[in-house]
Design a protein around this motif. Structure first.
Motif, PDB file in Angstrom:
ATOM      1  N   ALA A 163       0.841  -1.207   0.000  1.00 13.00           N
ATOM      2  CA  ALA A 163       0.000   0.000   0.000  1.00 13.00           C
ATOM      3  C   ALA A 163       0.873   1.253   0.000  1.00 13.00           C
ATOM      4  N   PHE A 164       1.931   1.246   0.813  1.00 15.21           N
ATOM      5  CA  PHE A 164       2.872   2.364   0.840  1.00 15.21           C
ATOM      6  C   PHE A 164       3.591   2.496  -0.508  1.00 15.21           C
ATOM      7  N   ALA A 165       4.083   1.379  -1.047  1.00 16.11           N
ATOM      8  CA  ALA A 165       4.821   1.405  -2.317  1.00 16.11           C
ATOM      9  C   ALA A 165       3.934   1.916  -3.450  1.00 16.11           C
ATOM     10  N   ASP A 166       2.659   1.572  -3.414  1.00 14.93           N
ATOM     11  CA  ASP A 166       1.716   2.037  -4.434  1.00 14.93           C
ATOM     12  C   ASP A 166       1.624   3.555  -4.425  1.00 14.93           C
ATOM     13  N   LYS A 167       1.481   4.142  -3.252  1.00 16.56           N
ATOM     14  CA  LYS A 167       1.381   5.600  -3.162  1.00 16.56           C
ATOM     15  C   LYS A 167       2.716   6.262  -3.500  1.00 16.56           C
ATOM     16  N   TYR A 168       3.789   5.656  -3.056  1.00 12.93           N
ATOM     17  CA  TYR A 168       5.142   6.158  -3.308  1.00 12.93           C
ATOM     18  C   TYR A 168       5.442   6.183  -4.818  1.00 12.93           C
ATOM     19  N   CYS A 169       5.163   5.087  -5.498  1.00 11.09           N
ATOM     20  CA  CYS A 169       5.419   5.011  -6.945  1.00 11.09           C
ATOM     21  C   CYS A 169       4.496   5.961  -7.708  1.00 11.09           C
ATOM     22  N   ALA A 170       3.230   6.029  -7.306  1.00 12.88           N
ATOM     23  CA  ALA A 170       2.286   6.939  -7.964  1.00 12.88           C
ATOM     24  C   ALA A 170       2.751   8.388  -7.835  1.00 12.88           C
ATOM     25  N   LEU A 171       3.258   8.740  -6.666  1.00 10.99           N
ATOM     26  CA  LEU A 171       3.762  10.098  -6.450  1.00 10.99           C
ATOM     27  C   LEU A 171       4.860  10.428  -7.453  1.00 10.99           C
ATOM     28  N   PHE A 172       5.810   9.523  -7.621  1.00 11.89           N
ATOM     29  CA  PHE A 172       6.892   9.767  -8.563  1.00 11.89           C
ATOM     30  C   PHE A 172       6.404   9.768 -10.007  1.00 11.89           C
ATOM     31  N   GLU A 173       5.428   8.951 -10.306  1.00 17.85           N
ATOM     32  CA  GLU A 173       4.900   8.899 -11.675  1.00 17.85           C
ATOM     33  C   GLU A 173       4.147  10.179 -12.037  1.00 17.85           C
ATOM     34  N   ILE A 174       3.488  10.765 -11.057  1.00 18.72           N
ATOM     35  CA  ILE A 174       2.672  11.955 -11.310  1.00 18.72           C
ATOM     36  C   ILE A 174       3.471  13.243 -11.122  1.00 18.72           C
ATOM     37  N   ILE A 175       4.209  13.343 -10.035  1.00 19.34           N
ATOM     38  CA  ILE A 175       4.898  14.590  -9.686  1.00 19.34           C
ATOM     39  C   ILE A 175       6.273  14.720 -10.341  1.00 19.34           C
ATOM     40  N   ILE A 176       7.015  13.632 -10.384  1.00 11.51           N
ATOM     41  CA  ILE A 176       8.385  13.674 -10.908  1.00 11.51           C
ATOM     42  C   ILE A 176       8.498  12.657 -12.047  1.00 11.51           C
ATOM     43  N   PRO A 177       7.944  12.963 -13.210  1.00 10.53           N
ATOM     44  CA  PRO A 177       7.888  11.976 -14.288  1.00 10.53           C
ATOM     45  C   PRO A 177       9.242  11.477 -14.782  1.00 10.53           C
ATOM     46  N   ARG A 178      10.304  12.283 -14.656  1.00 11.15           N
ATOM     47  CA  ARG A 178      11.620  11.820 -15.127  1.00 11.15           C
ATOM     48  C   ARG A 178      12.086  10.587 -14.370  1.00 11.15           C
ATOM     49  N   SER A 179      11.839  10.537 -13.066  1.00  8.31           N
ATOM     50  CA  SER A 179      12.260   9.368 -12.287  1.00  8.31           C
ATOM     51  C   SER A 179      11.448   8.142 -12.687  1.00  8.31           C
ATOM     52  N   ALA A 180      10.180   8.353 -13.036  1.00 12.58           N
ATOM     53  CA  ALA A 180       9.343   7.238 -13.472  1.00 12.58           C
ATOM     54  C   ALA A 180       9.823   6.703 -14.817  1.00 12.58           C
ATOM     55  N   ILE A 181      10.280   7.586 -15.697  1.00 13.87           N
ATOM     56  CA  ILE A 181      10.776   7.163 -17.008  1.00 13.87           C
ATOM     57  C   ILE A 181      12.043   6.331 -16.839  1.00 13.87           C
ATOM     58  N   ALA A 182      12.932   6.716 -15.927  1.00  9.92           N
ATOM     59  CA  ALA A 182      14.156   5.943 -15.684  1.00  9.92           C
ATOM     60  C   ALA A 182      13.793   4.555 -15.167  1.00  9.92           C
ATOM     61  N   ARG A 183      12.842   4.456 -14.257  1.00 11.63           N
ATOM     62  CA  ARG A 183      12.401   3.171 -13.709  1.00 11.63           C
ATOM     63  C   ARG A 183      11.733   2.351 -14.809  1.00 11.63           C
ATOM     64  N   LYS A 184      10.990   3.040 -15.672  1.00  8.28           N
ATOM     65  CA  LYS A 184      10.272   2.405 -16.769  1.00  8.28           C
ATOM     66  C   LYS A 184      11.247   1.697 -17.707  1.00  8.28           C
ATOM     67  N   ASP A 185      12.370   2.307 -18.009  1.00  6.04           N
ATOM     68  CA  ASP A 185      13.364   1.699 -18.895  1.00  6.04           C
ATOM     69  C   ASP A 185      13.912   0.405 -18.312  1.00  6.04           C
ATOM     70  N   CYS A 186      14.177   0.403 -17.013  1.00  8.14           N
ATOM     71  CA  CYS A 186      14.690  -0.793 -16.346  1.00  8.14           C
ATOM     72  C   CYS A 186      13.657  -1.914 -16.389  1.00  8.14           C
TER      73      CYS A 186
END
Length: 177
Positions: free
Chosen positions: A144-167
């Motif tokens: 539940a925590f990881a879900d909110k944590y990942c969503a935050l990065f996907e919505i607020i800081i999209p560059r970090s989500a893109i780096a994770r997405k590539d991996c």
């Protein structure tokens, strides 16, 4: 925000972690039905499948470091949003998406995979505290925590989500082809 970024840096892992993670979810990623989630955008430019991989991998790392059931966390995290519809356009019959999709995800996951009690609890309670029922297992709280944590990065800081997405694309491509 600095604290969250620092926490994210502490979650960095090596290739051994990735292989162990892959072993935990192998049964799931060979099933074609999992890839239906790739059709639906979940947060901004991130698909439901990409988001689920991020939540799953983050949960795996946290639970392993905490000495918890990391296999169930990885599997439950990957299936937590296995509701298989576009929530932006499809309105559930029995209430709002935020409240109803955990049950839909559990029902769908149960059709295609054998789940243990921890995985079921993770899926159905990942929206806590929005959904009132308290998670039964520590792993459920972690996801539940990881879900909110990942969503935050996907919505607020999209560059970090893109780096994770590539991996995570590496994992998806090697198993989907």
């Amino acid at each position: 925000m600095k604290g969250l970024t620092k926490l994210r840096l502490n979650l960095k892992t090596d290739s051994c972690d990735f292989e162990e993670y892959r072993d935990c979810i192998q049964e799931l990623i060979i099933n074609e039905k999992l890839y239906v989630m790739e059709k639906y955008i979940h947060h901004k430019h991130i698909t439901c499948l990409e988001h689920s991989f991020s939540v799953s991998y983050t949960s795996f790392i946290l639970c392993r470091r905490l000495g918890l059931d990391f296999r169930s966390a990885a599997r439950g995290g990957l299936l937590h949003d296995f509701f298989l519809y576009d929530w932006h356009t499809t309105k559930p019959e029995k209430g709002l998406h935020g409240f109803t999709h955990p049950s839909a995800a559990l029902e769908n996951a149960g059709k295609y995979f054998i789940l243990n009690d921890v995985e079921k609890d993770i899926i159905v309670k990942h929206m806590w505290p929005l959904t009132v029922k308290l998670p039964r297992y520590t792993e459920s709280f972690v996801v539940a925590f990881a879900d909110k944590y990942c969503a935050l990065f996907e919505i607020i800081i999209p560059r970090s989500a893109i780096a994770r997405k590539d991996c995570l694309k590496t994992l998806m491509i090697t198993n989907h082809n």
